[in-house]
Motif scaffolding. Structure first.
Motif, PDB file in Angstrom:
ATOM      1  N   VAL A 194     -19.388  34.128 -10.017  1.00  0.00           N
ATOM      2  CA  VAL A 194     -19.303  33.333  -8.578  1.00  0.00           C
ATOM      3  C   VAL A 194     -19.708  32.176  -8.568  1.00  0.00           C
ATOM      4  CG1 VAL A 194     -19.238  33.626  -6.040  1.00  0.00           C
ATOM      5  CG2 VAL A 194     -18.921  35.852  -7.528  1.00  0.00           C
ATOM      6  N   THR A 195     -18.925  31.213  -7.993  1.00  0.00           N
ATOM      7  CA  THR A 195     -19.427  29.958  -7.555  1.00  0.00           C
ATOM      8  C   THR A 195     -19.296  29.975  -6.163  1.00  0.00           C
ATOM      9  OG1 THR A 195     -18.905  28.821  -9.644  1.00  0.00           O
ATOM     10  CG2 THR A 195     -19.105  27.535  -7.696  1.00  0.00           C
ATOM     11  N   ALA A 196     -20.299  29.922  -5.307  1.00  0.00           N
ATOM     12  CA  ALA A 196     -20.582  29.956  -3.893  1.00  0.00           C
ATOM     13  C   ALA A 196     -20.631  28.481  -3.516  1.00  0.00           C
ATOM     14  CB  ALA A 196     -21.390  30.961  -3.260  1.00  0.00           C
ATOM     15  N   ILE A 197     -19.846  27.971  -2.468  1.00  0.00           N
ATOM     16  CA  ILE A 197     -20.214  26.760  -1.989  1.00  0.00           C
ATOM     17  C   ILE A 197     -20.035  26.748  -0.352  1.00  0.00           C
ATOM     18  CG2 ILE A 197     -19.539  25.517  -3.748  1.00  0.00           C
ATOM     19  CD1 ILE A 197     -16.654  24.779  -2.406  1.00  0.00           C
ATOM     20  N   ASP A 198     -20.788  25.839   0.221  1.00  0.00           N
ATOM     21  CA  ASP A 198     -20.750  25.792   1.632  1.00  0.00           C
ATOM     22  C   ASP A 198     -21.297  24.440   2.035  1.00  0.00           C
ATOM     23  OD1 ASP A 198     -20.366  28.033   4.079  1.00  0.00           O
ATOM     24  OD2 ASP A 198     -21.638  26.122   4.713  1.00  0.00           O
ATOM     25  N   PHE A 199     -21.020  24.091   3.164  1.00  0.00           N
ATOM     26  CA  PHE A 199     -21.435  22.548   3.586  1.00  0.00           C
ATOM     27  C   PHE A 199     -22.863  22.475   4.345  1.00  0.00           C
ATOM     28  CE2 PHE A 199     -19.715  23.785   7.477  1.00  0.00           C
ATOM     29  CZ  PHE A 199     -20.377  23.288   8.627  1.00  0.00           C
ATOM     30  N   SER A 200     -23.250  23.826   4.657  1.00  0.00           N
ATOM     31  CA  SER A 200     -24.389  23.735   5.470  1.00  0.00           C
ATOM     32  C   SER A 200     -25.551  24.345   4.610  1.00  0.00           C
ATOM     33  CB  SER A 200     -24.249  25.069   6.426  1.00  0.00           C
ATOM     34  OG  SER A 200     -25.522  25.442   7.042  1.00  0.00           O
ATOM     35  N   PRO A 201     -26.707  23.337   4.604  1.00  0.00           N
ATOM     36  CA  PRO A 201     -27.773  23.826   3.988  1.00  0.00           C
ATOM     37  C   PRO A 201     -28.504  25.095   4.160  1.00  0.00           C
ATOM     38  CG  PRO A 201     -28.021  21.647   4.699  1.00  0.00           C
ATOM     39  CD  PRO A 201     -26.889  22.166   5.225  1.00  0.00           C
ATOM     40  N   HIS A 202     -28.338  25.501   5.561  1.00  0.00           N
ATOM     41  CA  HIS A 202     -29.061  26.615   5.823  1.00  0.00           C
ATOM     42  C   HIS A 202     -28.104  27.922   5.718  1.00  0.00           C
ATOM     43  CE1 HIS A 202     -31.589  24.146   8.607  1.00  0.00           C
ATOM     44  NE2 HIS A 202     -32.480  24.874   8.238  1.00  0.00           N
ATOM     45  N   MET A 203     -26.925  27.777   5.552  1.00  0.00           N
ATOM     46  CA  MET A 203     -26.097  28.767   5.157  1.00  0.00           C
ATOM     47  C   MET A 203     -26.208  29.149   3.492  1.00  0.00           C
ATOM     48  SD  MET A 203     -24.330  30.561   7.513  1.00  0.00           S
ATOM     49  CE  MET A 203     -23.386  30.090   8.852  1.00  0.00           C
ATOM     50  N   ILE A 204     -26.331  28.083   2.997  1.00  0.00           N
ATOM     51  CA  ILE A 204     -26.728  28.237   1.340  1.00  0.00           C
ATOM     52  C   ILE A 204     -27.777  28.851   1.140  1.00  0.00           C
ATOM     53  CG2 ILE A 204     -27.505  26.776  -0.419  1.00  0.00           C
ATOM     54  CD1 ILE A 204     -24.227  26.717  -0.013  1.00  0.00           C
ATOM     55  N   GLU A 205     -29.151  28.274   1.962  1.00  0.00           N
ATOM     56  CA  GLU A 205     -30.183  29.379   1.989  1.00  0.00           C
ATOM     57  C   GLU A 205     -29.914  31.106   2.297  1.00  0.00           C
ATOM     58  OE1 GLU A 205     -33.276  27.907   4.559  1.00  0.00           O
ATOM     59  OE2 GLU A 205     -33.009  26.049   4.192  1.00  0.00           O
ATOM     60  N   MET A 206     -29.241  31.232   3.308  1.00  0.00           N
ATOM     61  CA  MET A 206     -28.712  32.504   3.375  1.00  0.00           C
ATOM     62  C   MET A 206     -28.127  33.243   2.409  1.00  0.00           C
ATOM     63  SD  MET A 206     -30.420  33.117   6.558  1.00  0.00           S
ATOM     64  CE  MET A 206     -31.467  31.937   5.784  1.00  0.00           C
ATOM     65  N   THR A 207     -27.083  32.545   1.669  1.00  0.00           N
ATOM     66  CA  THR A 207     -26.528  33.048   0.541  1.00  0.00           C
ATOM     67  C   THR A 207     -27.308  33.445  -0.459  1.00  0.00           C
ATOM     68  OG1 THR A 207     -24.404  32.005   0.987  1.00  0.00           O
ATOM     69  CG2 THR A 207     -24.553  32.514  -1.513  1.00  0.00           C
ATOM     70  N   ARG A 208     -28.453  32.459  -0.802  1.00  0.00           N
ATOM     71  CA  ARG A 208     -29.486  32.653  -1.788  1.00  0.00           C
ATOM     72  C   ARG A 208     -30.458  34.004  -1.491  1.00  0.00           C
ATOM     73  NH1 ARG A 208     -29.020  27.428  -3.112  1.00  0.00           N
ATOM     74  NH2 ARG A 208     -29.132  27.001  -5.307  1.00  0.00           N
ATOM     75  N   LYS A 209     -30.717  33.893  -0.014  1.00  0.00           N
ATOM     76  CA  LYS A 209     -31.475  35.056   0.236  1.00  0.00           C
ATOM     77  C   LYS A 209     -30.731  36.332   0.217  1.00  0.00           C
ATOM     78  CE  LYS A 209     -33.527  36.681   4.658  1.00  0.00           C
ATOM     79  NZ  LYS A 209     -33.683  36.522   5.957  1.00  0.00           N
ATOM     80  N   ARG A 210     -29.301  36.466   0.279  1.00  0.00           N
ATOM     81  CA  ARG A 210     -28.512  37.656  -0.029  1.00  0.00           C
ATOM     82  C   ARG A 210     -28.419  38.017  -1.297  1.00  0.00           C
ATOM     83  NH1 ARG A 210     -24.638  40.292   3.497  1.00  0.00           N
ATOM     84  NH2 ARG A 210     -24.793  38.542   4.704  1.00  0.00           N
ATOM     85  N   ILE A 211     -28.295  37.014  -2.381  1.00  0.00           N
ATOM     86  CA  ILE A 211     -27.639  37.290  -3.579  1.00  0.00           C
ATOM     87  C   ILE A 211     -28.581  36.425  -4.840  1.00  0.00           C
ATOM     88  CG2 ILE A 211     -25.252  37.640  -3.169  1.00  0.00           C
ATOM     89  CD1 ILE A 211     -24.631  34.717  -4.278  1.00  0.00           C
ATOM     90  N   GLY A 212     -29.721  35.910  -4.371  1.00  0.00           N
ATOM     91  CA  GLY A 212     -30.595  35.375  -5.320  1.00  0.00           C
ATOM     92  C   GLY A 212     -29.907  34.514  -6.169  1.00  0.00           C
ATOM     93  N   GLU A 213     -30.377  34.247  -7.529  1.00  0.00           N
ATOM     94  CA  GLU A 213     -29.547  33.503  -8.421  1.00  0.00           C
ATOM     95  C   GLU A 213     -28.408  34.061  -9.205  1.00  0.00           C
ATOM     96  OE1 GLU A 213     -30.365  30.019  -8.502  1.00  0.00           O
ATOM     97  OE2 GLU A 213     -31.798  30.517  -6.585  1.00  0.00           O
ATOM     98  N   GLN A 214     -27.815  35.051  -8.794  1.00  0.00           N
ATOM     99  CA  GLN A 214     -26.681  35.747  -9.288  1.00  0.00           C
ATOM    100  C   GLN A 214     -25.364  34.991  -9.626  1.00  0.00           C
ATOM    101  OE1 GLN A 214     -26.238  39.897  -8.279  1.00  0.00           O
ATOM    102  NE2 GLN A 214     -27.803  39.557  -6.984  1.00  0.00           N
ATOM    103  N   ALA A 215     -25.545  33.766  -8.651  1.00  0.00           N
ATOM    104  CA  ALA A 215     -24.033  33.078  -8.719  1.00  0.00           C
ATOM    105  C   ALA A 215     -24.661  31.563  -8.728  1.00  0.00           C
ATOM    106  CB  ALA A 215     -23.295  33.337  -7.636  1.00  0.00           C
ATOM    107  N   ASP A 216     -23.826  30.680  -8.949  1.00  0.00           N
ATOM    108  CA  ASP A 216     -23.887  29.218  -8.947  1.00  0.00           C
ATOM    109  C   ASP A 216     -23.741  28.718  -7.486  1.00  0.00           C
ATOM    110  OD1 ASP A 216     -24.077  26.463  -9.418  1.00  0.00           O
ATOM    111  OD2 ASP A 216     -22.027  26.401 -10.398  1.00  0.00           O
ATOM    112  N   ILE A 217     -24.643  28.395  -6.807  1.00  0.00           N
ATOM    113  CA  ILE A 217     -24.455  28.347  -5.388  1.00  0.00           C
ATOM    114  C   ILE A 217     -24.746  26.708  -5.155  1.00  0.00           C
ATOM    115  CG2 ILE A 217     -25.515  28.875  -2.869  1.00  0.00           C
ATOM    116  CD1 ILE A 217     -26.673  31.420  -4.461  1.00  0.00           C
ATOM    117  N   ARG A 218     -23.932  26.325  -4.499  1.00  0.00           N
ATOM    118  CA  ARG A 218     -23.825  24.796  -4.401  1.00  0.00           C
ATOM    119  C   ARG A 218     -23.532  24.530  -2.854  1.00  0.00           C
ATOM    120  NH1 ARG A 218     -23.106  21.517  -9.414  1.00  0.00           N
ATOM    121  NH2 ARG A 218     -23.223  22.867 -10.912  1.00  0.00           N
ATOM    122  N   MET A 219     -24.187  23.299  -2.378  1.00  0.00           N
ATOM    123  CA  MET A 219     -23.653  22.668  -0.914  1.00  0.00           C
ATOM    124  C   MET A 219     -22.687  21.759  -1.424  1.00  0.00           C
ATOM    125  SD  MET A 219     -25.625  20.889   1.966  1.00  0.00           S
ATOM    126  CE  MET A 219     -25.835  19.283   1.450  1.00  0.00           C
ATOM    127  N   ALA A 220     -21.298  21.781  -0.847  1.00  0.00           N
ATOM    128  CA  ALA A 220     -20.440  20.935  -0.978  1.00  0.00           C
ATOM    129  C   ALA A 220     -19.434  21.039   0.092  1.00  0.00           C
ATOM    130  CB  ALA A 220     -19.754  21.692  -2.265  1.00  0.00           C
TER     131      ALA A 220
END
Length: 183
Positions: free
Chosen positions: A79-105
């Motif tokens: 998974v590559t997960a993207i969102d425009f919101s820094p806080h939503m990115i934080e919540m994604t990291r809280k949910r899945i850790g570093e299991q995916a490539d998570i980026r603000m975009a």
């Protein structure tokens, strides 16, 4: 790893909508999974449209608090997960850790960190209706999606906005304002 924070967000950083997403990220993370529209309508319907994702490269475009990202990972996707919101990115990291490539975009901008024809499946849940011009985002999805890849998306139905906001003309394109009650 997250991109630098100077990327223009999907919704202007000075807008009420952007501020709303930033303020509600924690609530969204804690509560949206059990909201009836998400839990019993949108998610089951969207999941039913997905092809087999085991071993596939999947883009979660507009990942919010990472519910789809977690489901995709639990079902074998890369998974590559993207969102425009820094806080939503934080919540994604809280949910899945570093299991995916998570980026603000920003989906209004090129996704230069994704190679041409490299994604098997794009999932975009309840995101695209916030974008005024779909041409650039669809061109970008076309660029990154492999031949015979899948694009699975959900959007709010405009009739609900027409009804809820008592609009006079269903066919008129207009900006509406809404206030979300988080109770």
């Amino acid at each position: 790893m997250a991109n630098s924070l100077n990327i223009k967000p999907l919704i202007n950083e000075n807008s009420i909508s952007f501020d709303s997403y930033e303020k509600m990220a924690e609530y969204y993370f804690e509560c949206v999974d059990t909201k009836p529209f998400n839990a019993y309508y949108e998610r089951p319907a969207t999941l039913s449209l997905l092809p087999d994702i085991n071993g596939k490269k999947v883009l979660d475009a507009g990942c919010a608090a990472g519910w789809y990202s977690k489901w995709l990972l639990d079902n074998g996707a890369k998974v590559t997960a993207i969102d425009f919101s820094p806080h939503m990115i934080e919540m994604t990291r809280k949910r899945i850790g570093e299991q995916a490539d998570i980026r603000m975009a920003d989906l209004n901008e090129p996704l230069n960190f994704i190679e041409d024809k490299s994604i098997d499946v794009i999932v975009s849940s309840l995101t695209l209706h916030y974008i005024k011009d779909w041409n650039p985002v669809m061109a970008e999805f076309n660029r990154i999606l492999k031949p015979l890849g899948s694009l699975v998306l959900s959007v709010h139905h405009p009739f609900m906005d027409f009804t809820y906001f008592h609009r006079e003309n269903y066919f008129l394109t207009e900006i509406i304002e809404d206030e979300w009650d988080t109770n």
